[in-house]
Write a protein that holds these residues in place. Sequence first.
Motif: not given
Length: 312
Positions: A298-307, A311-312
């Motif tokens: 839950f802590a890293f998933f929003p950051g991974a989606v934002g990155i 990048a897209g």
Amino acid sequence: MSPWWLGGSLGTLFGIGLLLVVRRVPFLHKPSVDDRISPYLRDLSGPEVFVGVTSSSSPFHALMRLFEPSLRNGARRLERLLGGAASVRKRLARAGIDRGVEEFRIEQVLWGAAFFGIALVMSLIALTAGKGNPLGLIIFCAVAGVLGVLSRDTYLTSQVRRRERRLLAELPTVAEMLALAVAAGEGPAAALDRVARSSRGELAQELQRVLAETRAGESLVRALDALADRTGLVALSRFADGLAVALERGTPLADVLRAQAGDIREANRRELIENGARREVAMMVPVVFLVLPVTVVFAFFPGAVGIRLMAG
């Protein structure tokens, strides 16, 4: 399901049934010496094996009497295979089960047969649905039967542990009641009789057995020593030894009983604290392997989606 497998299964079942019928043909079954003389020694035979295994009013009693020779043979073969009759007899006594080793082996055979039957039904359903390998299912049935036999032994061990916990829980109260009765002026035997009649539980039944042995002619000291050997608990052995020493040497019995009650309560308190410490460590397992990974996701998933979006 393939017709070859269906035909093979039906042929195997028919062959096993035919073999069982042939083995029971009278002229092929030579009676042993015990079978020939047992009708004339009926009054000298041992106790009924199925007492405690199943009630005489149960509908399964007639079925078990029908298969009594097979069950006895299975119990004897299981005893030769597993051994450990002394250990089984000791655990039965510690569990408070008034049965012999042969009765316990018959129960193991019944448990194994029940597990094997359940596995066989599941295997037949799987074969009918066209799933599973027949060889693997046969191995599965055999393993289930072995697990059934071992499960009865494991259940006996759990029965011993539960009864020992009940004995330890009842021991301080019984010791204090004995101390009050002795301090009131009653003798040791009379105090034991009063406590055994006024209390309920596993320890009260053991005290009643001690009193029955004393009424049969056994000394109270030897009956208490037999109680210590029968239960196998360190605290109860110390309790019985303290009573025996106090009776032999004239030590004030009430003080001995109060001291033992205090020691037993302190030992139970220490055991409770140790169990709490072990449970506290065990509670860390779901925290580390379930709660912590979910928190990290839950802590890293929003950051991974934002990155990924940047990048897209």
